[in-house]
Design a protein around this motif. Structure first.
Motif, PDB file in Angstrom:
ATOM      1  N   ARG A 191       0.827  -1.199  -0.070  1.00  0.00           N
ATOM      2  CA  ARG A 191      -0.042  -0.093  -0.007  1.00  0.00           C
ATOM      3  C   ARG A 191       0.839   1.174  -0.025  1.00  0.00           C
ATOM      4  O   ARG A 191       1.967   1.290   0.397  1.00  0.00           O
ATOM      5  CB  ARG A 191      -0.823   0.010   1.047  1.00  0.00           C
ATOM      6  N   THR A 192       0.422   2.274  -0.545  1.00  0.00           N
ATOM      7  CA  THR A 192       1.176   3.576  -0.612  1.00  0.00           C
ATOM      8  C   THR A 192       0.720   4.534   0.653  1.00  0.00           C
ATOM      9  O   THR A 192      -0.447   4.656   0.904  1.00  0.00           O
ATOM     10  CB  THR A 192       0.694   4.235  -1.765  1.00  0.00           C
ATOM     11  N   VAL A 193       1.661   4.913   1.470  1.00  0.00           N
ATOM     12  CA  VAL A 193       1.495   5.756   2.632  1.00  0.00           C
ATOM     13  C   VAL A 193       1.937   7.045   2.176  1.00  0.00           C
ATOM     14  O   VAL A 193       3.083   7.353   1.775  1.00  0.00           O
ATOM     15  CB  VAL A 193       2.391   5.154   3.772  1.00  0.00           C
ATOM     16  N   TYR A 194       1.037   8.020   2.540  1.00  0.00           N
ATOM     17  CA  TYR A 194       1.413   9.528   2.313  1.00  0.00           C
ATOM     18  C   TYR A 194       2.108  10.135   3.760  1.00  0.00           C
ATOM     19  O   TYR A 194       1.587   9.860   4.856  1.00  0.00           O
ATOM     20  CB  TYR A 194       0.239  10.218   2.082  1.00  0.00           C
ATOM     21  N   VAL A 195       3.342  10.655   3.554  1.00  0.00           N
ATOM     22  CA  VAL A 195       4.016  11.302   4.777  1.00  0.00           C
ATOM     23  C   VAL A 195       4.031  12.706   4.432  1.00  0.00           C
ATOM     24  O   VAL A 195       4.540  13.158   3.353  1.00  0.00           O
ATOM     25  CB  VAL A 195       5.464  10.906   4.717  1.00  0.00           C
ATOM     26  N   LEU A 196       3.578  13.515   5.403  1.00  0.00           N
ATOM     27  CA  LEU A 196       3.826  15.105   5.389  1.00  0.00           C
ATOM     28  C   LEU A 196       4.699  15.555   6.227  1.00  0.00           C
ATOM     29  O   LEU A 196       4.791  15.211   7.382  1.00  0.00           O
ATOM     30  CB  LEU A 196       2.353  15.580   5.991  1.00  0.00           C
ATOM     31  N   VAL A 211       1.356  10.475   8.822  1.00  0.00           N
ATOM     32  CA  VAL A 211       2.015   9.320   8.253  1.00  0.00           C
ATOM     33  C   VAL A 211       0.608   8.211   8.093  1.00  0.00           C
ATOM     34  O   VAL A 211      -0.026   7.931   9.151  1.00  0.00           O
ATOM     35  CB  VAL A 211       2.788   8.315   8.958  1.00  0.00           C
ATOM     36  N   THR A 212      -0.226   8.525   6.861  1.00  0.00           N
ATOM     37  CA  THR A 212      -1.308   7.916   6.676  1.00  0.00           C
ATOM     38  C   THR A 212      -1.512   7.167   5.132  1.00  0.00           C
ATOM     39  O   THR A 212      -0.740   7.934   4.361  1.00  0.00           O
ATOM     40  CB  THR A 212      -2.569   8.853   6.962  1.00  0.00           C
ATOM     41  N   GLN A 213      -2.463   6.281   5.388  1.00  0.00           N
ATOM     42  CA  GLN A 213      -2.613   5.841   3.966  1.00  0.00           C
ATOM     43  C   GLN A 213      -4.023   6.367   3.156  1.00  0.00           C
ATOM     44  O   GLN A 213      -4.002   6.454   2.263  1.00  0.00           O
ATOM     45  CB  GLN A 213      -3.125   4.201   4.014  1.00  0.00           C
ATOM     46  N   HIS A 214      -4.766   7.444   4.034  1.00  0.00           N
ATOM     47  CA  HIS A 214      -5.904   8.062   3.735  1.00  0.00           C
ATOM     48  C   HIS A 214      -5.846   9.268   4.153  1.00  0.00           C
ATOM     49  O   HIS A 214      -6.467   9.703   5.286  1.00  0.00           O
ATOM     50  CB  HIS A 214      -7.230   7.315   4.040  1.00  0.00           C
ATOM     51  N   PRO A 215      -5.216  10.276   3.224  1.00  0.00           N
ATOM     52  CA  PRO A 215      -5.187  11.853   3.637  1.00  0.00           C
ATOM     53  C   PRO A 215      -6.573  12.454   3.559  1.00  0.00           C
ATOM     54  O   PRO A 215      -6.484  13.285   2.815  1.00  0.00           O
ATOM     55  CB  PRO A 215      -4.118  12.289   2.854  1.00  0.00           C
ATOM     56  N   ASP A 216      -7.701  12.091   4.314  1.00  0.00           N
ATOM     57  CA  ASP A 216      -8.952  12.610   3.906  1.00  0.00           C
ATOM     58  C   ASP A 216      -9.068  13.812   4.774  1.00  0.00           C
ATOM     59  O   ASP A 216      -8.151  14.388   5.366  1.00  0.00           O
ATOM     60  CB  ASP A 216     -10.172  11.659   4.286  1.00  0.00           C
ATOM     61  N   GLY A 305      10.708   4.387  12.164  1.00  0.00           N
ATOM     62  CA  GLY A 305      11.772   4.697  11.330  1.00  0.00           C
ATOM     63  C   GLY A 305      11.914   6.241  11.181  1.00  0.00           C
ATOM     64  O   GLY A 305      13.037   6.703  11.165  1.00  0.00           O
ATOM     65  N   LEU A 306      10.945   6.818  10.845  1.00  0.00           N
ATOM     66  CA  LEU A 306      10.900   8.377  10.619  1.00  0.00           C
ATOM     67  C   LEU A 306      11.013   9.331  11.764  1.00  0.00           C
ATOM     68  O   LEU A 306      11.897  10.083  11.825  1.00  0.00           O
ATOM     69  CB  LEU A 306       9.790   9.009   9.995  1.00  0.00           C
TER      70      LEU A 306
END
Length: 358
Positions: A191-196, A211-216, A305-306
């Motif tokens: 899955r693609t995870v979005y990191v801000l 750090v989320t898969q759904h930046p709603d 890790g981040l």
């Protein structure tokens, strides 16, 4: 007892002395002629004047018989030009055609005013110049600016509003954010995870905001509140301006609406990545130094890790943007006592060297 010579004996002694002096001078002149060749003897004007005056006093005919430094005509020419002719006062250098040049301090002041006050036209520059004792006309100010490569006021105003100058004026208050994606292994597959990532431009500090898969809208509104609340990361940094690109995640989820209540939100222009270059560069560093070297199993592993990367980034990594200094240096940083050893984190991916206390 004094003994006076008889007139004939005295005249004979003077004649003998003059003959001796003349023979010596003839010998000296012969040697000088052999050294100079065809060149003239370099007499000064004072010497020429004295010789010509003595020859005039003696008489030109009698002087011609005694001269051996040159012809009698030459000495008479010296007399005409140096004795008879009156000394003329030196003439002032003739001024060239046209108007006189503008004083240097006036031209420098005009250039300084035009560069410092970009919106000032010719009239305001003339007014400030008149307050300081200068007097010009508008055409002269225009010529001065043109000669020094300074554009007119409308062009200077547009140039002064450039993005680089705006950033320099608010450098300590600028923060920027942007998303990047990381592939993560889950039970449902990859899955693609979005990191801000948020960065403070002046200090180069970073913060992983999401750090989320759904930046709603729910996630992004909570992130905006956490960033902009009292005691939030932006308040800790003293940031009053938040910069991000035109990604639809920010606008469609209400992130800008929540964040704009306490900070000024600026959206970069389309196809202008250099407006958010600092955040783009720190994302590249995170990817090259960390995320591109691992496969993460689950979102939690990526978050941990981040967080470890941020600790290494702030405490042990030198940054060229702030003079190759560490953001939060430890007590061992900069010391010259003890042996140097390498420390590593995340399976040797993040390394640094430090002094070890003896």
């Amino acid at each position: 007892m004094l003994c006076f010579l008889q007139p004939n004996t005295r005249e004979a002694a003077l004649h003998a002395q003059n003959t001796l002096l003349r023979l010596q001078l003839i010998a000296v002149m012969r040697i000088l002629r052999s050294l100079l060749g065809t060149r003239a003897i370099p007499f000064t004007n004072d010497e020429r004047r004295e010789i010509a005056g003595a020859a005039k006093l003696l008489g030109w005919r009698e002087a011609s018989e005694s001269l051996f430094i040159g012809a009698i005509s030459t000495v008479r020419g010296w007399f005409r030009h140096l004795v008879q002719r009156h000394q003329r006062t030196p003439r002032k250098k003739a001024r060239g055609p046209g108007r006189p040049r503008i004083a240097g301090w006036i031209e420098r002041l005009v250039c300084v005013i035009a560069r410092r006050c970009s919106a000032w036209g010719y009239g305001k520059i003339l007014g400030m110049l008149g307050m300081n004792g200068g007097s010009l006309c508008k055409s002269t100010v225009a010529n001065i600016l043109k000669r020094n490569g300074i554009p007119i006021a409308p062009v200077r105003t547009r140039q002064s509003r450039r993005w680089k100058r705006y950033c320099a004026a608010h450098w300590r208050q600028f923060a920027a954010c942007d998303f990047f994606t990381v592939p993560v292994i889950t039970l449902a597959g990859i899955r693609t995870v979005y990191v801000l990532v948020v960065i403070h431009l002046a200090t180069r500090r970073i913060h992983i905001a999401a750090v989320t898969q759904h930046p709603d809208s729910v996630v992004m509104r909570n992130v905006a509140r956490a960033l902009t609340m009292d005691g939030g990361i932006l308040a800790q940094w003293g940031a009053r301006i938040l910069l991000h690109d035109g990604d639809g995640i920010f606008q469609k989820t209400g992130f800008d609406g929540v964040a704009s209540g306490t900070v000024k939100v600026i959206i970069t222009a389309p196809r202008a990545p250099n407006m958010n270059a600092h955040c783009e560069r720190v994302i590249r560093s995170i990817q090259e130094e960390f995320t591109d070297r691992f496969w993460f199993v689950g979102d939690t592993a990526l978050r941990c890790g981040l967080a470890e990367y941020c600790r290494w980034y702030h405490r042990h990594r030198p940054h060229q943007g702030i003079g190759n200094r560490v953001i939060d240096p430890g007590p061992e940083t900069g010391t010259a006592v003890g042996s140097i050893r390498m420390r590593s984190r995340m399976a040797g991916t993040l390394v640094h060297w430090e002094r070890v206390a003896a």
